[in-house]
Design an enzyme around this catalytic site. Structure first.
Site, PDB file in Angstrom:
ATOM      1  N   LYS A  78       0.838  -1.214   0.000  1.00  0.00           N
ATOM      2  CA  LYS A  78       0.000   0.000   0.000  1.00  0.00           C
ATOM      3  C   LYS A  78       0.870   1.261   0.000  1.00  0.00           C
ATOM      4  CE  LYS A  78      -1.970  -0.995   3.940  1.00  0.00           C
ATOM      5  NZ  LYS A  78      -1.291  -2.268   4.247  1.00  0.00           N
ATOM      6  N   ARG A  96      -9.535   1.222   8.452  1.00  0.00           N
ATOM      7  CA  ARG A  96      -9.109  -0.133   8.765  1.00  0.00           C
ATOM      8  C   ARG A  96     -10.181  -0.901   9.505  1.00  0.00           C
ATOM      9  NH1 ARG A  96      -3.428   0.602   8.780  1.00  0.00           N
ATOM     10  NH2 ARG A  96      -2.353  -1.377   8.979  1.00  0.00           N
ATOM     11  N   ARG A 111      11.824  -5.940   4.533  1.00  0.00           N
ATOM     12  CA  ARG A 111      11.563  -4.501   4.371  1.00  0.00           C
ATOM     13  C   ARG A 111      12.559  -3.678   5.186  1.00  0.00           C
ATOM     14  NH1 ARG A 111       5.816  -2.039   5.323  1.00  0.00           N
ATOM     15  NH2 ARG A 111       5.970  -3.190   7.280  1.00  0.00           N
ATOM     16  N   ARG A 117      11.400  -1.936  10.744  1.00  0.00           N
ATOM     17  CA  ARG A 117      10.346  -1.382  11.596  1.00  0.00           C
ATOM     18  C   ARG A 117      10.140  -2.238  12.836  1.00  0.00           C
ATOM     19  NH1 ARG A 117       5.157   0.147   8.036  1.00  0.00           N
ATOM     20  NH2 ARG A 117       4.136  -1.129   9.600  1.00  0.00           N
ATOM     21  N   ARG A 145      -0.535  -8.992  13.185  1.00  0.00           N
ATOM     22  CA  ARG A 145      -1.080  -7.970  12.278  1.00  0.00           C
ATOM     23  C   ARG A 145      -1.920  -8.617  11.184  1.00  0.00           C
ATOM     24  NH1 ARG A 145       4.233  -5.167  10.672  1.00  0.00           N
ATOM     25  NH2 ARG A 145       2.965  -4.041   9.169  1.00  0.00           N
TER      26      ARG A 145
END
Ligand code: AP5
Ligand code: MG
Length: 213
Positions: free
Chosen positions: A13, A88, A127, A160, A171
């Site tokens: 996203k 969300r 990531r 992160r 998540r």
């Protein structure tokens, strides 16, 4: 043009929203980025949000909605925006709809970046995000020119806090329970568009541009 990006954590996203924002000259608004900036600056909001984010849980609707509505009321949002990570939950979507109705406005497109859970786990571990400008990289798929350094601003690339495997799993669970119902919600409104997020990032973007025009 007002756009919502839907999709699991790690679906891409943020990567796509940044490109959309550049192409269509509209602001990219990520509630996750707003929370992370507040955590970095040690604000009360940041401290509150961190309690939930570290566990992979959603920050309560009341808090999130207030921040988002303040942001979209700013002048730079007059001609549109791309929302990344908001709404969300169904209540968040309803509050946004109501706020837009009050100014005789509406969301034009809800784009679902569709990626199966197996791909997500692999993406998250690789990531790296720039600690200065927020640019997103991937060690394998979208590597920086110099290891650990942002191509654009030379900032340090970091993992992160919520990308640890056990938090990623939470998540994903939270996504399936609380966020996935939004796909139906926007389908019923007739503005849902789905793109195959397993393609490389340029092909995903081309599919999105074909939708937005
Ligand atoms: P948020 O920051 O929104 O995180 P998220 O939804 O979990 O999504 P991510 O940012 O992890 O993934 P992404 O889809 O942006 O993927 P990316 O482009 O980075 O939210 C974090 C937390 O904040 C939440 O858990 C919650 O606690 C809180 N929060 C935020 N908004 C909230 C709200 N509205 N209500 C309540 N709480 C809220 O890509 C992932 C990786 O894949 C990168 O390494 C990238 O380089 C790579 N990649 C991207 N595209 C491709 C591709 N096509 N092929 C290969 N690799 C790719
Ligand atoms: Mg993101």
């Amino acid at each position: 043009m007002k756009i919502i990006m839907l999709g699991a954590p790690g679906a891409g996203k943020g990567t796509q929203a940044k490109m959309i924002a550049e192409q269509y000259a509209i602001p990219h608004i990520s509630t996750g980025d707003i929370f992370r900036a507040n955590i970095k600056n040690g604000t009360d909001l940041g401290m509150e949000a961190k309690k939930y984010m570290d566990q992979g849980l959603l920050v309560p609707d009341e808090l999130t909605v207030r921040i988002l509505l303040d942001r979209v009321a700013k002048d730079d949002c007059r001609d549109g925006y791309v929302l990344d990570g908001f709404p969300r939950t169904i209540p968040q979507a309803q509050v946004l709809d109501k706020a837009l109705e009050e100014i005789e406005d509406k969301i034009d497109f809800a784009i679902d970046v569709d990626v199966p859970d197996e791909n997500i786990i692999k993406r998250m571990g690789g990531r790296r995000s720039c600690s200065k400008c927020g640019a997103i990289y991937h060690l394998e798929y979208i590597p920086p020119e110099t290891e650990g350094i942002c191509d654009g601003c030379q900032g340090e690339l970091v993992l992160r806090d919520d990308d640890k495997p056990e938090t990623v799993k939470n998540r994903l669970d939270v996504y399936h329970k609380q966020t996935q119902p939004l796909i139906d919600f926007y389908e019923k409104k007739g503005i849902l568009k789905t793109v195959d997020g397993t393609q490389n990032m340029k092909d995903v973007f081309a599919a999105i541009v074909a939708i937005l025009g």
